[in-house]
Design an enzyme around this catalytic site. Structure first.
Site, short mmCIF file in Angstrom:
data_model
loop_
_atom_site.label_atom_id
_atom_site.label_comp_id
_atom_site.label_asym_id
_atom_site.label_seq_id
_atom_site.Cartn_x
_atom_site.Cartn_y
_atom_site.Cartn_z
N LYS A 1 11.12 -0.18 6.39
CA LYS A 1 11.51 -0.78 7.67
C LYS A 1 10.29 -1.57 8.16
O LYS A 1 9.33 -1.00 8.67
CB LYS A 1 11.87 0.34 8.65
CG LYS A 1 12.88 0.00 9.71
CD LYS A 1 12.46 -1.09 10.67
CE LYS A 1 11.28 -0.69 11.51
NZ LYS A 1 10.70 -1.81 12.26
N PRO A 2 10.29 -2.90 7.95
CA PRO A 2 9.13 -3.69 8.39
C PRO A 2 9.13 -3.91 9.90
O PRO A 2 10.16 -3.72 10.56
CB PRO A 2 9.33 -5.02 7.65
CG PRO A 2 10.81 -5.14 7.48
CD PRO A 2 11.36 -3.74 7.37
N ALA A 3 7.99 -4.35 10.43
CA ALA A 3 7.92 -4.67 11.87
C ALA A 3 8.85 -5.85 12.15
O ALA A 3 8.97 -6.77 11.34
CB ALA A 3 6.48 -5.04 12.24
N CYS B 1 -6.52 -2.51 12.29
CA CYS B 1 -6.81 -1.15 12.75
C CYS B 1 -8.27 -0.82 12.48
O CYS B 1 -8.86 0.03 13.12
CB CYS B 1 -5.89 -0.16 12.07
SG CYS B 1 -5.96 -0.31 10.28
N ARG C 1 0.83 -1.21 0.00
CA ARG C 1 0.00 0.00 0.00
C ARG C 1 0.87 1.26 0.00
O ARG C 1 0.42 2.34 -0.35
CB ARG C 1 -0.92 -0.03 1.23
CG ARG C 1 -2.07 0.92 1.15
CD ARG C 1 -3.15 0.60 2.16
NE ARG C 1 -2.81 1.03 3.50
CZ ARG C 1 -3.65 0.95 4.53
NH1 ARG C 1 -4.84 0.41 4.37
NH2 ARG C 1 -3.30 1.35 5.72
N GLU D 1 -0.81 6.48 9.19
CA GLU D 1 -1.99 5.61 9.32
C GLU D 1 -1.89 5.01 10.72
O GLU D 1 -1.09 4.10 10.95
CB GLU D 1 -1.95 4.49 8.27
CG GLU D 1 -2.08 4.98 6.84
CD GLU D 1 -3.48 5.46 6.49
OE1 GLU D 1 -4.41 5.27 7.31
OE2 GLU D 1 -3.63 6.05 5.41
N LEU D 2 -2.67 5.53 11.65
CA LEU D 2 -2.45 5.18 13.06
C LEU D 2 -3.58 4.32 13.61
O LEU D 2 -4.31 3.68 12.88
CB LEU D 2 -2.26 6.48 13.85
CG LEU D 2 -1.19 7.42 13.25
CD1 LEU D 2 -1.07 8.70 14.05
CD2 LEU D 2 0.17 6.73 13.14
N GLY E 1 1.06 2.27 12.00
CA GLY E 1 1.31 1.64 13.29
C GLY E 1 0.54 2.36 14.38
O GLY E 1 -0.50 2.98 14.11
N GLU F 1 -7.58 0.36 21.87
CA GLU F 1 -7.66 -0.59 20.76
C GLU F 1 -7.46 -1.99 21.33
O GLU F 1 -6.42 -2.26 21.95
CB GLU F 1 -6.50 -0.26 19.81
CG GLU F 1 -6.89 -0.24 18.40
CD GLU F 1 -5.71 0.07 17.49
OE1 GLU F 1 -4.62 0.46 17.95
OE2 GLU F 1 -5.89 -0.11 16.29
P1 NAP Z 1 3.88 -0.07 16.40
O1 NAP Z 1 4.40 -0.62 17.66
O2 NAP Z 1 3.58 1.39 16.34
O3 NAP Z 1 4.96 -0.46 15.29
C1 NAP Z 1 4.79 -0.13 13.94
C2 NAP Z 1 6.14 -0.03 13.29
O4 NAP Z 1 6.88 1.03 13.89
C3 NAP Z 1 7.00 -1.28 13.43
O5 NAP Z 1 7.76 -1.42 12.26
C4 NAP Z 1 7.88 -0.92 14.60
O6 NAP Z 1 9.10 -1.63 14.62
C5 NAP Z 1 8.13 0.54 14.34
N1 NAP Z 1 8.53 1.30 15.52
C6 NAP Z 1 8.29 1.03 16.82
N2 NAP Z 1 8.82 2.01 17.59
C7 NAP Z 1 9.40 2.90 16.75
C8 NAP Z 1 10.10 4.13 16.95
N3 NAP Z 1 10.32 4.63 18.15
N4 NAP Z 1 10.55 4.77 15.86
C9 NAP Z 1 10.34 4.27 14.64
N5 NAP Z 1 9.70 3.13 14.38
C10 NAP Z 1 9.21 2.44 15.43
O7 NAP Z 1 2.56 -0.76 15.90
P2 NAP Z 1 2.28 -2.32 15.77
O8 NAP Z 1 2.06 -2.84 17.14
O9 NAP Z 1 3.29 -2.97 14.92
O10 NAP Z 1 0.93 -2.32 14.93
C11 NAP Z 1 -0.29 -2.16 15.50
C12 NAP Z 1 -0.79 -0.73 15.35
O11 NAP Z 1 -0.82 -0.38 13.97
C13 NAP Z 1 -2.20 -0.57 15.83
O12 NAP Z 1 -2.32 0.61 16.59
C14 NAP Z 1 -3.01 -0.46 14.54
O13 NAP Z 1 -4.22 0.23 14.66
C15 NAP Z 1 -2.06 0.24 13.67
N6 NAP Z 1 -2.41 0.03 12.27
C16 NAP Z 1 -2.97 1.07 11.60
C17 NAP Z 1 -3.35 0.91 10.29
C18 NAP Z 1 -3.94 2.05 9.53
O14 NAP Z 1 -3.96 1.98 8.31
N7 NAP Z 1 -4.44 3.10 10.16
C19 NAP Z 1 -3.16 -0.32 9.65
C20 NAP Z 1 -2.59 -1.38 10.37
C21 NAP Z 1 -2.21 -1.16 11.70
P3 NAP Z 1 9.29 -2.89 15.62
O15 NAP Z 1 8.39 -3.94 15.13
O16 NAP Z 1 10.73 -3.21 15.48
O17 NAP Z 1 8.92 -2.40 16.98
#
Ligand code: NAP
Length: 479
Positions: free
Chosen positions: A176-178, A286, A161, A252-253, A230, A383
């Site tokens: 940078k993937p998760a 999300c 996307r 996209e949060l 994220g 959430e």
């Molecule tokens: P997250 O903890 O925010 O992590 C997302 C990405 O950010 C991962 O690649 C993570 O890497 C990285 N990251 C973490 N801390 C960071 C920092 N300080 N600086 C830069 N990058 C950092 O979210 P998640 O738990 O993976 O995903 C769930 C969240 O995504 C939920 O809140 C969901 O609603 C949201 N989401 C939103 C959408 C949308 O389109 N609005 C779609 C899907 C998901 P690491 O994995 O290495 O920690």
């Protein structure tokens, strides 16, 4: 244990697979076992990836749109050919049921097809100034080097996307993937290279030091955009960092989707929609319905029917073909879901199905329905990101809208009613970027996906999605 799945596990920089100083493990959420070890990108690796993206930027920006389009179309074809293999990989590292993984891969591939079609339509405009003194030419130019940061819940679709519109617009990227799900992103890099994406245009950098590597990239003046999907918490950090170099942002949060069922709704359709809105991806979306608001006169019937459907779901390892609900992604997620459920029950809610963590290996949580949830319960504010459906009743349209809007989030809402005027009125009144009106699924590559309030900034998908990777340049001229 990737079995027959062939996946590179080094960093992908400048069109080459590059080893890193250290590696980290990727776990199978169904067992907690290690399935692969992946190169752990450092700040130096990140800056090398930016270098590669910057070096490739001018050539890619001047590559004919038709050529960029054909490459994306080829990537769509390759993803479609290998859909089963990719779905296995998604399911293996994320835990989601294979049926959900197949759905995700098809959805993910569609972003390449859609943006193959959009790549040749980045039209500008021309107008005469109101004074008549000059012409106003507006052209579109790629933003430049983009850093893309994606979550674990849709490891394929969240990558495509972003990569699809970025490449269509003529931008180069570092993804940078998760770190829970880097394998799918690496598989996408291989597919894009095979499709003909030139070296350096797409770079993929798994890293356990997300904060450090992303920050280093955002403070490199060659980076002009960050697109993040994220949590709102991390989104705020990146917005602050982007401010330092005034980097273009798309966010996209998180979401906290309300699902409204009015007494005049078609209840069969509402139950079907509820199952999709709640259980797609095992609740780890999300867009997942997080709060069910049901008009009092139909609430008992809705709860009973939802309970019956939720309790019939087959829970098991994602890769087993008959599984409908896989494990959650990791231990922290299960613990969080369970603590929200226990707090709701302590506050007076009743679990009509599920409601307790099973014993044994794996990160499982059972499909759960909660009735009698207090409107002030934490489960309605946070959430859930799991297979739990809390139900609250309402007695008037105004009350339903007020409850729906009582959140800092504004990604999506679902509304079930057979009264079209009410449906449109409520859709307008709800503070969200997207509404499912008598639909439990809104995601579509051809539609602008995104949120308002603390759910984000910008849109992905549709024509709008590519505009997020283009700058408008205005040329004033006279002839
Ligand atoms: P997250 O903890 O925010 O992590 C997302 C990405 O950010 C991962 O690649 C993570 O890497 C990285 N990251 C973490 N801390 C960071 C920092 N300080 N600086 C830069 N990058 C950092 O979210 P998640 O738990 O993976 O995903 C769930 C969240 O995504 C939920 O809140 C969901 O609603 C949201 N989401 C939103 C959408 C949308 O389109 N609005 C779609 C899907 C998901 P690491 O994995 O290495 O920690």
């Amino acid at each position: 244990m990737l079995g027959e799945l062939r996946v590179e596990t080094d960093l992908f920089i400048g069109g080459k697979w590059v080893p890193a100083e250290s590696r980290f493990d990727v776990l199978d959420p169904a067992t907690g076992d290690v399935i692969a070890s992946v190169a752990d990108g450092t700040v130096d690796n990140a800056l090398a990836a930016v270098d590669a993206a910057y070096t490739a930027a001018a050539d890619w920006a001047s590559t004919a749109p038709r050529v960029r389009s054909e490459i994306l179309r080829t990537a769509y074809g390759l993803m479609t050919e290998r859909a089963d293999e990719l779905a296995q990989l998604v399911s293996l590292e994320n835990g989601k049921a294979l049926v959900d993984a197949k759905g995700e891969v098809a959805y993910a591939a569609e972003f390449f097809r859609w943006y193959a079609e959009e790549a040749v339509r980045a039209a500008g405009s021309i107008a005469t100034a109101p004074s008549g003194a000059n012409r106003i030419l507006v052209t579109r130019q790629p933003v430049g080097v983009c850093v893309l940061v994606t979550p674990w819940n849709f490891p394929a679709a969240m990558a495509t996307r972003k990569i699809g519109p970025a490449l269509a617009a003529g931008c180069t990227v570092v993804l940078k993937p998760a770190s829970d799900t880097p394998l799918t992103a690496l598989a996408m890099a291989a597919i894009l290279a095979e499709a003909g994406v030139p070296a350096g245009v797409v770079n993929v950098l798994p890293s356990r030091s997300s904060g450090k590597v992303v920050s280093a990239m955002l403070h490199d003046s060659r980076v002009r955009k960050v697109s993040f999907t994220g949590s709102t918490e991390v989104g705020r950090i990146l917005l602050a960092q982007a401010a330092d170099n005034v980097v273009n942002t798309s966010m996209e949060l998180g979401g906290n989707a309300p699902f409204l069922v009015f007494a005049d709704a078609d209840l069969d359709a509402a139950i079907e929609g509820a199952m999709i809105a709640k259980m797609r991806n095992g609740g780890e979306a999300c867009t997942a319905a997080n709060r069910f608001y049901v008009e009092e006169s139909v609430a008992a019937e809705f709860a009973a029917r939802l309970t019956s459907r939720m309790s019939a779901l087959r829970v098991g390892p994602g890769v087993s073909p008959d599984t409908q609900v896989g494990p959650l992604v990791n231990e922290d997620t299960v613990a969080k879901v369970d603590s929200l459920v226990q707090a709701a029950v302590s506050g007076g809610a009743t679990a009509t199905t599920g409601g307790a963590r099973p014993s044994g290996a794996g990160f499982y949580y059972p499909p759960t329905v909660l009735t009698g949830v207090s409107p002030s319960a934490a489960i309605l504010r946070e959430e859930i990101f799991g297979p739990v459906a809390p139900i609250v009743t309402f007695t008037s349209e105004a009350e339903a809208v007020a409850m729906a809007n009582d959140t800092e989030y504004g990604l999506v809402a679902y509304v079930y009613t057979t009264d079209l005027a009410r449906g449109l009125r409520v859709s307008e009144a709800i503070e969200a970027g997207m509404i499912g009106l008598n639909r439990g699924l809104v995601s579509d590559p051809a539609a602008p996906f995104g949120g308002v309030k603390q759910s984000g900034i910008g849109r992905e998908g549709g024509h709008e999605g590519m505009l997020d990777y283009l700058e408008s340049k205005y040329i004033a001229t006279t002839w």
